[in-house]
Structure formats: C-alpha cells, structure tokens
Design a protein around this motif. Structure first.
Motif, PDB file in Angstrom:
ATOM      1  N   THR A 127       0.849  -1.183   0.000  1.00  0.00           N
ATOM      2  CA  THR A 127       0.000   0.000   0.000  1.00  0.00           C
ATOM      3  C   THR A 127       0.887   1.236   0.000  1.00  0.00           C
ATOM      4  O   THR A 127       2.105   1.133  -0.135  1.00  0.00           O
ATOM      5  N   THR A 128       0.273   2.395   0.135  1.00  0.00           N
ATOM      6  CA  THR A 128       1.006   3.667   0.239  1.00  0.00           C
ATOM      7  C   THR A 128       0.437   4.463   1.404  1.00  0.00           C
ATOM      8  O   THR A 128      -0.678   4.207   1.869  1.00  0.00           O
ATOM      9  N   ALA A 129       1.196   5.451   1.835  1.00  0.00           N
ATOM     10  CA  ALA A 129       0.718   6.320   2.917  1.00  0.00           C
ATOM     11  C   ALA A 129      -0.581   7.008   2.519  1.00  0.00           C
ATOM     12  O   ALA A 129      -1.499   7.153   3.331  1.00  0.00           O
ATOM     13  N   GLN A 130      -0.680   7.420   1.261  1.00  0.00           N
ATOM     14  CA  GLN A 130      -1.878   8.120   0.818  1.00  0.00           C
ATOM     15  C   GLN A 130      -3.077   7.178   0.717  1.00  0.00           C
ATOM     16  O   GLN A 130      -4.194   7.531   1.110  1.00  0.00           O
ATOM     17  N   ASP A 131      -2.874   5.979   0.194  1.00  0.00           N
ATOM     18  CA  ASP A 131      -3.976   5.020   0.103  1.00  0.00           C
ATOM     19  C   ASP A 131      -4.605   4.773   1.473  1.00  0.00           C
ATOM     20  O   ASP A 131      -5.832   4.815   1.633  1.00  0.00           O
ATOM     21  N   MET A 132      -3.757   4.486   2.458  1.00  0.00           N
ATOM     22  CA  MET A 132      -4.290   4.193   3.790  1.00  0.00           C
ATOM     23  C   MET A 132      -4.908   5.430   4.430  1.00  0.00           C
ATOM     24  O   MET A 132      -5.911   5.343   5.153  1.00  0.00           O
ATOM     25  N   ALA A 133      -4.331   6.588   4.158  1.00  0.00           N
ATOM     26  CA  ALA A 133      -4.913   7.832   4.681  1.00  0.00           C
ATOM     27  C   ALA A 133      -6.315   8.037   4.124  1.00  0.00           C
ATOM     28  O   ALA A 133      -7.246   8.414   4.864  1.00  0.00           O
ATOM     29  N   LEU A 134      -6.497   7.776   2.837  1.00  0.00           N
ATOM     30  CA  LEU A 134      -7.802   7.987   2.213  1.00  0.00           C
ATOM     31  C   LEU A 134      -8.866   7.078   2.816  1.00  0.00           C
ATOM     32  O   LEU A 134     -10.008   7.493   3.032  1.00  0.00           O
ATOM     33  N   ILE A 135      -8.508   5.828   3.097  1.00  0.00           N
ATOM     34  CA  ILE A 135      -9.487   4.909   3.660  1.00  0.00           C
ATOM     35  C   ILE A 135      -9.864   5.321   5.072  1.00  0.00           C
ATOM     36  O   ILE A 135     -11.024   5.237   5.489  1.00  0.00           O
ATOM     37  N   PHE A 136      -8.882   5.785   5.838  1.00  0.00           N
ATOM     38  CA  PHE A 136      -9.163   6.256   7.194  1.00  0.00           C
ATOM     39  C   PHE A 136     -10.051   7.502   7.173  1.00  0.00           C
ATOM     40  O   PHE A 136     -10.971   7.629   7.992  1.00  0.00           O
ATOM     41  N   GLN A 138     -12.245   8.412   4.863  1.00  0.00           N
ATOM     42  CA  GLN A 138     -13.610   8.045   4.490  1.00  0.00           C
ATOM     43  C   GLN A 138     -14.327   7.295   5.609  1.00  0.00           C
ATOM     44  O   GLN A 138     -15.521   7.512   5.857  1.00  0.00           O
ATOM     45  N   LEU A 139     -13.597   6.418   6.300  1.00  0.00           N
ATOM     46  CA  LEU A 139     -14.193   5.702   7.427  1.00  0.00           C
ATOM     47  C   LEU A 139     -14.588   6.683   8.529  1.00  0.00           C
ATOM     48  O   LEU A 139     -15.719   6.642   9.037  1.00  0.00           O
ATOM     49  N   TYR A 140     -13.676   7.565   8.879  1.00  0.00           N
ATOM     50  CA  TYR A 140     -13.911   8.516   9.967  1.00  0.00           C
ATOM     51  C   TYR A 140     -15.096   9.427   9.662  1.00  0.00           C
ATOM     52  O   TYR A 140     -15.894   9.749  10.547  1.00  0.00           O
TER      53      TYR A 140
END
Length: 242
Positions: A127-136, A138-140
């Motif tokens: 993954t990438t830092a940005q990919d995981m940031a985006l999912i967090f 949207q979840l939040y």
C-alpha cells in the motif's frame, strides 16, 4: 512542506507520509505514493470489505464472529481472524474483485495476496501512505459504513494496545489508529482529535535499523505534523527522533 519538521530529513531508510487537517483541508506529504508493505494496516480495508459485502447476508452467529474478529483486529491486531476472513473473502469473491473493491475505495496502489506485488516489492500485501490515509478519512467521516459499524470500528481503533508510535506524544487526545509491523517495516495510520482538527496522519517506514528507531521517528514526526497542521502543542519537544 516538512521544513517545520527537521526530523523528516534525518531518517535512515524510506519513509512515506500523508497528513491532513480534516477541518481545513490542508495537506502535508512526503513521497505519499511510495510503495510499502501494508503489514497489519491492511486489516482496516479488509474489515470494511467484510462489513460492506458479507455482513448483511450473514446469519446472527456469523455476524457475531465478524464483529468479534473486527474488534480484535482493530485493538490487538489479531492475525487468526484476519487470515480466516481473508480466506473467506478470497474464496467468495476472488482476489481480482478484492482489488476492485480497494480501488473503488480510492486505494489505487493497494494489493492483497498479489504474486505480482511480491515479485516487484517483496511483499504480496502492499500500500502507500496516501492510500491508507484515504481509507481512514472516508471511514472517519462515515462515508463507507452504516453509522453503527462506523462507530464500532472507530471505537476499536481508539482502543489500540499499541501506544508507542502515532499516539505517543498526543497526551489525552483521542486517537483512532492502526499500526503495521514487519521485520524492517513499521507503519501507523490514524486520526487525532483536537479542537483544531481532526488531524489525519499516515506514516510508513522501512529501515535497516531496529524497530525502536522507526518507532521514535513515527512518534516524533506524528507530533510535529500534528502541531504543524493544528497549531496545538504535544508532549514532544523535538527536534531529534533519537
């Protein structure tokens, strides 16, 4: 820029960073699309896939298993439930559809059990830092799951038993986060609530040095980014990560 965080330029190894003030929209990045092993951060999008595509059709006993597994994956990073869920998802929808779901969530560089990724990067889950940031993000913001399941996952993330990285210097602020750790990889992704936030921070590292070195870097960088994006002080006094 990261000029206010001098620790950024003194890391031995590779680091990818994506940080954002979710109130103002201000973003700070450092190689946000660099590929890293996802390690246990991948448990967050896998849990979301479980809730989005399996939970509603399941009977009450199976739903209880899903809820128990997701809670343990978020809090103690349980591997047994993760492996079981992943087997079930792969068998039911196949790896190609899993990647399609990730892509629909905005995760363009994230793979799971992918032999091509293993050949290219040495890991099958990347993954990438940005990919995981985006999912967090949207979840939040409640954009992925029902209000009940959004709250359930965030509650699990806020009770993580791993306080040494992103959360180390955040004092009494509420932190929703998920770490990932392999031999040479350490990552922490999460959201810190404060009066001038919330602040989203995603940091992935790979280093030949020991885990404490990477942990200190993530803790210091998280604190520096939080202050930079919120204007609020933390317990970190900087500027060195060591």
């Amino acid at each position: 820029t990261l000029t206010d965080c001098p620790v950024a330029s003194r890391f031995t190894g590779a680091a990818g960073i994506y940080a954002k003030n979710l109130k103002t929209g201000e973003v700070i990045t450092l190689k946000p699309d660099e590929i890293f092993a996802a390690a246990s951060t991948i448990k967050v999008p896998v849990s979301i896939v479980v809730y989005k595509h399996f939970y509603e059709q399941a009977d009450s006993n199976t739903r209880n298993v899903y809820d128990t597994g997701v809670e343990l994956m978020m809090t103690i990073s349980d591997n047994d439930y993760f492996a079981d869920f992943l087997d079930e998802i792969e068998e039911a929808i196949g790896p190609d559809l899993i990647l399609q779901h990730f892509s629909q969530l905005g995760m363009k560089h994230t793979t799971i059990r992918d032999p091509q990724a293993r050949n290219a990067f040495g890991y099958s889950n990347v993954t990438t830092a940005q990919d995981m940031a985006l999912i967090f993000e949207q979840l939040y913001l409640g954009k992925l799951l029902s209000p009940e399941k959004t709250t359930f996952m965030l509650d699990g993330l806020s009770h993580s038993i791993f306080p040494d990285e992103l959360a180390r210097y955040m004092q009494d602020r509420k932190v929703f986060h998920k770490i990932g750790e392999l031999d040479d990889v350490l990552a922490d992704v999460g959201i810190v609530e404060g009066p001038n936030g919330p602040i989203l921070i995603s940091i992935f590292t790979e280093t030949p040095k020991d885990i404490e070195y990477a942990s200190n870097y993530i803790a210091a960088m998280s604190a520096c980014l939080y202050t930079r994006l919120s204007g609020e002080k933390t317990a970190w006094n900087g500027p060195s990560a060591n």
